[in-house]
Design an enzyme around this catalytic site. Structure first.
Site, mmCIF file in Angstrom:
data_model
loop_
_atom_site.group_PDB
_atom_site.id
_atom_site.type_symbol
_atom_site.label_atom_id
_atom_site.label_comp_id
_atom_site.label_asym_id
_atom_site.label_seq_id
_atom_site.Cartn_x
_atom_site.Cartn_y
_atom_site.Cartn_z
ATOM 1 N N ARG A 116 0.868 -1.204 0.000
ATOM 2 C CA ARG A 116 0.000 0.000 0.000
ATOM 3 C C ARG A 116 0.890 1.235 0.000
ATOM 4 O O ARG A 116 1.407 1.648 1.039
ATOM 5 C CB ARG A 116 -0.908 0.008 1.216
ATOM 6 C CG ARG A 116 -1.750 1.261 1.360
ATOM 7 C CD ARG A 116 -2.766 1.397 0.290
ATOM 8 N NE ARG A 116 -3.779 0.347 0.367
ATOM 9 C CZ ARG A 116 -4.688 0.133 -0.570
ATOM 10 N NH1 ARG A 116 -4.680 0.870 -1.646
ATOM 11 N NH2 ARG A 116 -5.565 -0.831 -0.455
ATOM 12 N N HIS A 133 0.730 3.461 -10.434
ATOM 13 C CA HIS A 133 -0.307 3.954 -9.505
ATOM 14 C C HIS A 133 0.344 4.717 -8.338
ATOM 15 O O HIS A 133 0.236 4.294 -7.185
ATOM 16 C CB HIS A 133 -1.061 2.712 -9.015
ATOM 17 C CG HIS A 133 -2.311 2.926 -8.240
ATOM 18 N ND1 HIS A 133 -2.364 3.608 -7.044
ATOM 19 C CD2 HIS A 133 -3.581 2.510 -8.468
ATOM 20 C CE1 HIS A 133 -3.598 3.600 -6.590
ATOM 21 N NE2 HIS A 133 -4.361 2.967 -7.423
ATOM 22 N N ARG A 152 1.381 -6.717 -9.718
ATOM 23 C CA ARG A 152 1.903 -6.074 -8.488
ATOM 24 C C ARG A 152 2.092 -7.067 -7.344
ATOM 25 O O ARG A 152 2.623 -6.702 -6.308
ATOM 26 C CB ARG A 152 0.989 -4.930 -8.059
ATOM 27 C CG ARG A 152 -0.402 -5.373 -7.630
ATOM 28 C CD ARG A 152 -1.208 -4.187 -7.102
ATOM 29 N NE ARG A 152 -2.572 -4.577 -6.766
ATOM 30 C CZ ARG A 152 -3.414 -3.788 -6.095
ATOM 31 N NH1 ARG A 152 -3.039 -2.566 -5.743
ATOM 32 N NH2 ARG A 152 -4.632 -4.198 -5.808
ATOM 33 N N ASP A 185 -12.082 9.915 -6.908
ATOM 34 C CA ASP A 185 -11.601 8.759 -7.678
ATOM 35 C C ASP A 185 -11.991 9.010 -9.132
ATOM 36 O O ASP A 185 -13.085 8.704 -9.567
ATOM 37 C CB ASP A 185 -12.259 7.478 -7.154
ATOM 38 C CG ASP A 185 -11.539 6.237 -7.642
ATOM 39 O OD1 ASP A 185 -11.822 5.144 -7.097
ATOM 40 O OD2 ASP A 185 -10.696 6.362 -8.555
ATOM 41 N N GLU A 213 -1.893 8.950 -11.061
ATOM 42 C CA GLU A 213 -1.465 7.708 -11.706
ATOM 43 C C GLU A 213 -1.365 7.881 -13.225
ATOM 44 O O GLU A 213 -2.321 8.367 -13.848
ATOM 45 C CB GLU A 213 -2.477 6.613 -11.371
ATOM 46 C CG GLU A 213 -2.714 6.452 -9.872
ATOM 47 C CD GLU A 213 -4.031 5.771 -9.560
ATOM 48 O OE1 GLU A 213 -4.675 6.144 -8.561
ATOM 49 O OE2 GLU A 213 -4.429 4.877 -10.323
HETATM 50 O O1 TA6 Z 1 -6.676 4.192 -8.738
HETATM 51 C C1 TA6 Z 1 -7.751 4.402 -7.842
HETATM 52 C C2 TA6 Z 1 -8.316 3.047 -7.449
HETATM 53 O O2 TA6 Z 1 -8.759 2.349 -8.582
HETATM 54 C C3 TA6 Z 1 -9.416 3.257 -6.411
HETATM 55 O O3 TA6 Z 1 -10.682 2.910 -6.926
HETATM 56 C C4 TA6 Z 1 -8.984 2.362 -5.239
HETATM 57 O O4 TA6 Z 1 -9.533 1.080 -5.370
HETATM 58 C C5 TA6 Z 1 -7.472 2.369 -5.417
HETATM 59 O O5 TA6 Z 1 -7.292 2.251 -6.818
HETATM 60 C C6 TA6 Z 1 -6.708 1.353 -4.623
HETATM 61 O O6 TA6 Z 1 -6.966 0.069 -5.106
HETATM 62 P P1 TA6 Z 1 -6.333 -1.167 -4.291
HETATM 63 O O7 TA6 Z 1 -6.745 -2.387 -5.039
HETATM 64 O O8 TA6 Z 1 -4.838 -0.958 -4.295
HETATM 65 O O9 TA6 Z 1 -6.895 -1.052 -2.900
#
Ligand code: TA6
Length: 287
Positions: free
Chosen positions: A63, A159, A89, A204, A261
């Site tokens: 994260r 991301h 990932r 988002d 991103e």
């Molecule tokens: O890029 C934004 C997003 O798609 C959000 O919708 C949120 O889900 C974020 O990515 C994080 O996703 P993750 O699967 O890493 O918790």
């Protein structure tokens, strides 16, 4: 810069990582997901944010930092059991090479190939090659090659989670007039106004058909994101409720991060013929 400025060291959770310590910058890249988790130019504060609650374990995404998203973005359409944001990932990547240029730029190259596990999820032969160049700028380059006999279409994203003093005085420019999918308003399609983007709630947004350079503005720093081979930019902050709902995200951490991103997602998914390659790059320049 001596070659030993690049070393292989166990990181959090004992995960193998490549550590760069040079006069220009420091960085840490995990082989797990080819995940750039840390980047700090000399004399500056860390550029990337990572949650204090992040997992560092096989099979689980880290994260923060720069999750490498492939071959789908977000939840997989029609396949709720598939891992969100694809499998790249959470796969172990191969360290191909490291190098140091005469002017001290450290480069780390990693690769990922399809295998039984990936083909069980996504029935295509592919090669990913990811180069991370660490200096006053963090330069990321991701090349996707179709090794199979049929075309495939993929989504991808670098991301990136940016560390900021406070979400309440951060703004983003470079997306004025761009159309976006608003994922917190029923996927409605909207058009960004001309004013700098301010985050005042869960945000988002998938900005489409944009190759523009974006800039993150905070009171202490400006970060420029210049990209190529990317037609999508995503802006995300979970805000209060979503932060609480994520076990690997501290409840109080949402004000200290913003995701900008560089991607190809939704309408901008990439169709790749057999034998063809596609490269996406982003240069992250803190100033
Ligand atoms: O890029 C934004 C997003 O798609 C959000 O919708 C949120 O889900 C974020 O990515 C994080 O996703 P993750 O699967 O890493 O918790």
């Amino acid at each position: 810069m001596p070659q030993d400025a690049i070393s292989l060291e166990p990181g959090q959770g004992g995960l193998p990582s490549v550590v760069v310590r040079s006069q220009l910058a420091t960085a840490r890249i995990y082989l797990h997901g080819a995940h750039v988790a840390e980047y700090r130019p000399a004399g500056q504060e860390p550029v990337l944010w990572t949650s204090r609650a992040s997992h560092f374990a096989p099979g689980k995404p880290i994260r923060g930092g720069v999750p490498l998203i492939f071959p789908w973005f977000g939840p997989r359409a029609g396949r709720p059991e598939s891992p969100a944001h694809g499998f790249a990932r959470t796969r172990p990547w191969t360290l191909e090479s490291t190098g140091v240029s005469p002017d001290g730029l450290a480069t780390v190259t990693l690769s990922l190939r399809d295998d039984d596990a990936t083909r069980a999820l996504w029935p295509h032969a592919f090669a990913l090659r990811y180069t991370v160049a660490v200096g006053p700028t963090l330069a990321l380059s991701l090349t996707t090659t179709n090794l199979g006999p049929t075309p495939f279409t993929f989504e991808q994203a670098l991301h990136t989670y940016f560390a900021i003093p406070s979400i309440h005085d951060a703004t983003i420019t470079g997306l004025a007039g761009v159309n976006y999918i608003d994922k917190v308003d029923g996927l409605r399609r909207k058009r960004q106004g001309g004013e700098p983007i301010r985050i005042t709630g869960e945000t988002d947004r998938v900005y489409l058909h944009t190759t523009d350079t974006c800039t993150l503005h905070t009171p202490t720093r400006t970060v420029i994101l210049e990209k190529t081979g990317s037609n999508t930019t995503v802006v995300w902050n979970p805000w209060i409720a979503k932060a609480k709902a994520m076990p690997d995200f501290g409840d109080d951490e949402w004000p200290e991060m913003i995701c900008i991103e560089s991607a190809n997602a939704a309408d901008d998914a990439v169709a790749l013929p057999p034998g063809a390659s596609h490269t996406m790059t982003v240069a992250i320049r803190p100033r």
